[in-house]
Write a protein that holds these residues in place. Structure first.
Motif, PDB file in Angstrom:
ATOM      1  N   ALA A  16       9.215  28.390 -57.033  1.00  0.00           N
ATOM      2  CA  ALA A  16       9.909  29.215 -56.042  1.00  0.00           C
ATOM      3  C   ALA A  16       9.271  29.083 -54.662  1.00  0.00           C
ATOM      4  CB  ALA A  16       9.902  30.680 -56.487  1.00  0.00           C
ATOM      5  N   LYS A  17       7.938  29.043 -54.622  1.00  0.00           N
ATOM      6  CA  LYS A  17       7.238  28.892 -53.342  1.00  0.00           C
ATOM      7  C   LYS A  17       7.593  27.568 -52.681  1.00  0.00           C
ATOM      8  CE  LYS A  17       3.838  29.699 -50.310  1.00  0.00           C
ATOM      9  NZ  LYS A  17       3.803  28.436 -49.578  1.00  0.00           N
ATOM     10  N   GLU A  18       7.640  26.529 -53.456  1.00  0.00           N
ATOM     11  CA  GLU A  18       7.995  25.199 -52.930  1.00  0.00           C
ATOM     12  C   GLU A  18       9.407  25.200 -52.346  1.00  0.00           C
ATOM     13  OE1 GLU A  18       7.734  21.086 -52.086  1.00  0.00           O
ATOM     14  OE2 GLU A  18       6.182  22.554 -52.590  1.00  0.00           O
ATOM     15  N   MET A  19      10.341  25.825 -53.055  1.00  0.00           N
ATOM     16  CA  MET A  19      11.733  25.871 -52.580  1.00  0.00           C
ATOM     17  C   MET A  19      11.876  26.739 -51.335  1.00  0.00           C
ATOM     18  SD  MET A  19      13.816  26.280 -56.179  1.00  0.00           S
ATOM     19  CE  MET A  19      15.352  26.628 -55.311  1.00  0.00           C
ATOM     20  N   ALA A  20      11.080  27.800 -51.223  1.00  0.00           N
ATOM     21  CA  ALA A  20      11.257  28.780 -50.155  1.00  0.00           C
ATOM     22  C   ALA A  20      10.528  28.410 -48.868  1.00  0.00           C
ATOM     23  CB  ALA A  20      10.784  30.152 -50.625  1.00  0.00           C
ATOM     24  N   THR A  21       9.565  27.505 -48.956  1.00  0.00           N
ATOM     25  CA  THR A  21       8.673  27.253 -47.824  1.00  0.00           C
ATOM     26  C   THR A  21       9.256  26.243 -46.836  1.00  0.00           C
ATOM     27  OG1 THR A  21       6.727  27.748 -49.160  1.00  0.00           O
ATOM     28  CG2 THR A  21       6.371  26.470 -47.157  1.00  0.00           C
ATOM     29  N   TYR A  22       9.169  26.597 -45.550  1.00  0.00           N
ATOM     30  CA  TYR A  22       9.524  25.676 -44.473  1.00  0.00           C
ATOM     31  C   TYR A  22       8.333  24.749 -44.219  1.00  0.00           C
ATOM     32  CZ  TYR A  22      13.555  28.613 -43.369  1.00  0.00           C
ATOM     33  OH  TYR A  22      14.742  29.305 -43.430  1.00  0.00           O
ATOM     34  N   LYS A  23       8.612  23.469 -44.104  1.00  0.00           N
ATOM     35  CA  LYS A  23       7.562  22.478 -43.874  1.00  0.00           C
ATOM     36  C   LYS A  23       7.691  21.936 -42.448  1.00  0.00           C
ATOM     37  CE  LYS A  23       7.537  21.247 -48.760  1.00  0.00           C
ATOM     38  NZ  LYS A  23       8.519  22.307 -49.095  1.00  0.00           N
ATOM     39  N   VAL A  24       6.591  22.000 -41.719  1.00  0.00           N
ATOM     40  CA  VAL A  24       6.588  21.613 -40.310  1.00  0.00           C
ATOM     41  C   VAL A  24       5.532  20.542 -40.085  1.00  0.00           C
ATOM     42  CG1 VAL A  24       6.418  22.421 -37.931  1.00  0.00           C
ATOM     43  CG2 VAL A  24       7.200  23.996 -39.726  1.00  0.00           C
ATOM     44  N   ILE A  25       5.926  19.430 -39.498  1.00  0.00           N
ATOM     45  CA  ILE A  25       4.981  18.375 -39.134  1.00  0.00           C
ATOM     46  C   ILE A  25       4.658  18.517 -37.651  1.00  0.00           C
ATOM     47  CG2 ILE A  25       4.619  15.891 -38.893  1.00  0.00           C
ATOM     48  CD1 ILE A  25       6.356  15.462 -41.317  1.00  0.00           C
ATOM     49  N   VAL A  26       3.377  18.628 -37.345  1.00  0.00           N
ATOM     50  CA  VAL A  26       2.912  18.763 -35.959  1.00  0.00           C
ATOM     51  C   VAL A  26       2.309  17.432 -35.541  1.00  0.00           C
ATOM     52  CG1 VAL A  26       1.466  20.059 -34.357  1.00  0.00           C
ATOM     53  CG2 VAL A  26       2.416  21.198 -36.373  1.00  0.00           C
ATOM     54  N   GLU A  27       3.009  16.734 -34.674  1.00  0.00           N
ATOM     55  CA  GLU A  27       2.536  15.425 -34.232  1.00  0.00           C
ATOM     56  C   GLU A  27       1.451  15.574 -33.175  1.00  0.00           C
ATOM     57  OE1 GLU A  27       5.958  13.278 -32.948  1.00  0.00           O
ATOM     58  OE2 GLU A  27       6.742  13.002 -34.980  1.00  0.00           O
ATOM     59  N   ALA A  28       0.623  14.544 -33.041  1.00  0.00           N
ATOM     60  CA  ALA A  28      -0.475  14.572 -32.076  1.00  0.00           C
ATOM     61  C   ALA A  28       0.073  14.673 -30.660  1.00  0.00           C
ATOM     62  CB  ALA A  28      -1.328  13.320 -32.219  1.00  0.00           C
ATOM     63  N   ALA A  29      -0.706  15.326 -29.785  1.00  0.00           N
ATOM     64  CA  ALA A  29      -0.314  15.453 -28.375  1.00  0.00           C
ATOM     65  C   ALA A  29      -0.659  14.157 -27.653  1.00  0.00           C
ATOM     66  CB  ALA A  29      -1.048  16.631 -27.734  1.00  0.00           C
ATOM     67  N   THR A  30       0.351  13.448 -27.209  1.00  0.00           N
ATOM     68  CA  THR A  30       0.113  12.163 -26.552  1.00  0.00           C
ATOM     69  C   THR A  30      -0.273  12.361 -25.088  1.00  0.00           C
ATOM     70  OG1 THR A  30       2.470  11.969 -26.008  1.00  0.00           O
ATOM     71  CG2 THR A  30       1.731  10.974 -28.076  1.00  0.00           C
ATOM     72  N   VAL A  31      -1.037  11.418 -24.576  1.00  0.00           N
ATOM     73  CA  VAL A  31      -1.466  11.426 -23.177  1.00  0.00           C
ATOM     74  C   VAL A  31      -1.114  10.081 -22.577  1.00  0.00           C
ATOM     75  CG1 VAL A  31      -3.385  11.765 -21.577  1.00  0.00           C
ATOM     76  CG2 VAL A  31      -3.395  12.932 -23.787  1.00  0.00           C
ATOM     77  N   GLN A  32      -0.096  10.072 -21.731  1.00  0.00           N
ATOM     78  CA  GLN A  32       0.337   8.834 -21.093  1.00  0.00           C
ATOM     79  C   GLN A  32      -0.315   8.721 -19.722  1.00  0.00           C
ATOM     80  OE1 GLN A  32       2.024   6.712 -22.779  1.00  0.00           O
ATOM     81  NE2 GLN A  32       2.588   8.045 -24.488  1.00  0.00           N
ATOM     82  N   SER A  33      -1.279   7.803 -19.585  1.00  0.00           N
ATOM     83  CA  SER A  33      -1.966   7.654 -18.304  1.00  0.00           C
ATOM     84  C   SER A  33      -2.575   6.252 -18.188  1.00  0.00           C
ATOM     85  CB  SER A  33      -3.075   8.699 -18.158  1.00  0.00           C
ATOM     86  OG  SER A  33      -3.822   8.467 -16.989  1.00  0.00           O
ATOM     87  N   ARG A  34      -2.342   5.618 -17.053  1.00  0.00           N
ATOM     88  CA  ARG A  34      -2.988   4.344 -16.771  1.00  0.00           C
ATOM     89  C   ARG A  34      -4.290   4.544 -15.987  1.00  0.00           C
ATOM     90  NH1 ARG A  34       2.112   0.564 -14.724  1.00  0.00           N
ATOM     91  NH2 ARG A  34       3.332   0.692 -16.667  1.00  0.00           N
ATOM     92  N   THR A  35      -4.435   5.735 -15.442  1.00  0.00           N
ATOM     93  CA  THR A  35      -5.588   6.013 -14.578  1.00  0.00           C
ATOM     94  C   THR A  35      -6.793   6.495 -15.363  1.00  0.00           C
ATOM     95  OG1 THR A  35      -4.025   6.670 -12.856  1.00  0.00           O
ATOM     96  CG2 THR A  35      -6.337   7.249 -12.516  1.00  0.00           C
ATOM     97  N   TYR A  36      -6.532   7.345 -16.377  1.00  0.00           N
ATOM     98  CA  TYR A  36      -7.639   7.975 -17.095  1.00  0.00           C
ATOM     99  C   TYR A  36      -7.608   7.583 -18.570  1.00  0.00           C
ATOM    100  CZ  TYR A  36      -6.835  10.979 -13.045  1.00  0.00           C
ATOM    101  OH  TYR A  36      -6.600  11.455 -11.792  1.00  0.00           O
ATOM    102  N   LYS A  37      -8.785   7.491 -19.151  1.00  0.00           N
ATOM    103  CA  LYS A  37      -8.899   7.322 -20.596  1.00  0.00           C
ATOM    104  C   LYS A  37      -9.276   8.675 -21.177  1.00  0.00           C
ATOM    105  CE  LYS A  37     -10.177   2.441 -20.621  1.00  0.00           C
ATOM    106  NZ  LYS A  37     -11.186   1.424 -21.038  1.00  0.00           N
ATOM    107  N   LEU A  38      -8.274   9.373 -21.632  1.00  0.00           N
ATOM    108  CA  LEU A  38      -8.474  10.746 -22.087  1.00  0.00           C
ATOM    109  C   LEU A  38      -8.028  10.908 -23.537  1.00  0.00           C
ATOM    110  CD1 LEU A  38      -7.024  12.497 -18.919  1.00  0.00           C
ATOM    111  CD2 LEU A  38      -9.437  12.180 -19.457  1.00  0.00           C
TER     112      LEU A  38
END
Length: 377
Positions: free
Chosen positions: A172-194
Motif C-alpha cells: 500500500a505504501k508503494e502504491m500511495a507514495t509520490y516519487k520525485v527525482i531531484v536533478e542536480a543544479a547545473t551551472v552554465q558558465s564559461r567564466t567561472y569553474k564553479l
C-alpha cells in the motif's frame, strides 16, 4: 511561579481529589464518579459519601458498560470491536483502581476484569482493519492505497504482525507514495569553474528531512532512481543557475582630517585648559559583490506539464574595511582606531562567494518546494 499561580495550577487536581464523586454519579457519569470516590478513599478511607458512591455507583457502571458493549456489537458500524475494546479497557482501569485501594476493595471484593474477552476483541478489531485495508487496496488508486495503508497500520498496532499485514502495508505504501527525482543544479558558465554540489546537497537533505521515508512523498537523486529502478516517477525537479556574476570588486578610499580638543585637568580650577590632537585618516573599503538567479522547474513526468517555473534571485556582498593614519592617536574615535588594526585581506575564492550568494536562494527554494509538495504527503 508565585503562590497564587501555583494554587490555580493545582486547583483542578485538588478539586478532583477532594470530590467524593456524588455529583458525577447524579449526572450519570459513572466512571468519573467511581474514580473520584476511590481517589477520595485513598486519602480518607472512612469517607461515608465516597463509600456510598462506590457501593451504589459500581453496579450502575457495570450495567452501563454491558449495555454499551451490546449496542456496539449488535450494530453495523465500522470498527465496532475497537469501540468494544475501549469499553473493556475502561472497566479494567476501574478494576485496577479498586483493587489497589483497600477501602474500595472491601466494598467491591471482586471487580469485573476483561481478559480472554479482551484478547478476542483485539483479534476481531485487527481483522476488521485488515479486511478494510484489503477492500481499499483492491481499488488500485493512489488515494485508496493511502487509506488502505492507514487501516493496515492500525491492524498492526492492535496485533503486531497480524496475518501478513506488514507485507500489505509495504504494498500500500508503494502504491500511495509520490516519487520525485531531484536533478542536480547545473551551472552554465564559461567564466567561472564553479560547483553547485554544496547547494544541491543542502536542498536534497532538506527535502528528505522534511519528507522522511515513512511519508507519502519520497525524493531521489538521479543515481538513486537508477539504483531503485524508478523508471516512471511522478515529478521531476530541475534547477539551473544563470545570469550571475561572482567577484565584482569595488574599492573605495576616503581621506579626512581629524581634530579633537580634550579638556585637561589642572590644579588651577579658575582656568580651563584644552589640548588639541590632530591626525590624517585614510579609510579603505574593499567590496566583492556576487549575485545571480536560480531557475527551478517542477514537471509532471506522466503528462510532461510544467507545474512550476520560477526564478529566485540571490546576492552576497563581502566587505573588508581597514585604515591607516598619521598624527595623534587620540584624535581617532574607538571605531576609527579599530579600523587601523585591520589588514588588507586576499579576496575570497569564487567558489566561496558562489556558496554565499546561494544561501538566500536556498531559503526561498526550500520554502517553495515544501509549499508545493506538502499537499501530497
Amino acid at each position: 511561579m508565585n503562590k497564587q499561580n501555583l494554587f490555580l495550577l493545582l486547583l483542578p487536581f485538588l478539586l478532583f481529589s477532594c470530590s467524593t464523586g456524588k455529583k458525577s454519579l447524579q449526572k450519570g457519569n459513572y466512571y468519573q464518579a467511581i474514580t473520584q470516590a476511590v481517589e477520595r478513599l485513598k486519602s480518607k478511607p472512612d469517607n461515608e459519601k465516597a463509600l456510598t458512591v462506590v457501593k451504589e455507583g459500581y453496579p450502575m457502571a457495570m450495567e452501563w458498560s454491558q449495555e454499551e458493549l451490546d449496542l456496539a456489537l449488535s450494530s453495523n458500524s465500522a470498527f465496532k470491536w475497537e469501540q468494544a475494546i475501549n469499553t473493556m479497557h475502561q472497566v479494567n482501569r476501574l478494576s485496577e483502581l479498586i483493587r489497589s485501594t483497600p477501602a474500595a476493595r472491601k466494598i467491591i471484593s471482586n471487580p469485573k476484569t476483561y481478559t480472554s474477552e479482551l484478547n478476542m476483541a483485539y483479534e476481531k478489531a485487527a481483522e476488521e482493519r485488515y479486511q478494510a485495508g484489503i477492500h481499499f487496496i483492491e481499488q488500485n488508486t493512489r488515494e485508496a492505497a493511502r487509506t488502505a495503508f492507514n487501516h493496515f497500520q492500525k491492524a498492526d498496532q492492535l496485533i503486531p504482525g497480524y496475518e501478513n499485514v506488514l507485507q500489505e502495508m509495504e504494498t500500500a505504501k508503494e502504491m500511495a507514495t509520490y516519487k520525485v527525482i531531484v536533478e542536480a543544479a547545473t551551472v552554465q558558465s564559461r567564466t567561472y569553474k564553479l560547483s553547485s554540489e554544496f547547494f544541491y546537497n543542502q536542498v536534497f537533505e532538506f527535502l528528505n528531512n522534511k519528507y522522511p521515508e515513512r511519508s507519502f512523498v519520497n525524493f531521489y537523486s538521479p543515481q538513486q532512481a537508477e539504483r531503485f529502478q524508478i523508471q516512471h516517477p511522478d515529478f521531476i525537479v530541475q534547477m539551473e543557475f544563470f545570469d550571475f556574476s561572482v567577484g565584482n570588486v569595488v574599492r573605495n578610499e576616503k581621506e579626512e582630517q581629524l581634530t579633537k580638543r580634550i579638556k585637561v585637568e589642572t590644579k588651577d580650577t579658575t582656568r580651563v585648559t584644552y589640548t588639541t590632537y590632530k591626525a590624517k585618516l585614510k579609510t579603505f573599503s574593499d567590496k566583492v559583490i556576487s549575485g545571480g538567479r536560480l531557475n527551478y522547474r517542477i514537471i509532471d513526468f506522466n503528462t510532461d506539464n510544467l507545474l512550476r517555473d520560477n526564478l529566485i534571485p540571490g546576492s552576497f556582498t563581502w566587505e573588508n574595511r581597514y585604515a591607516i593614519f598619521v598624527g595623534d592617536e587620540e584624535a581617532l574615535s574607538d571605531e576609527q582606531f579599530a579600523l587601523t588594526k585591520n589588514k588588507t585581506l586576499p579576496l575570497p575564492p569564487h567558489q566561496d562567494l558562489f556558496i554565499e550568494f546561494t544561501r538566500p536562494i536556498y531559503e526561498r527554494l526550500s520554502s517553495d518546494l515544501d509549499q508545493f509538495f506538502r499537499r501530497y504527503r
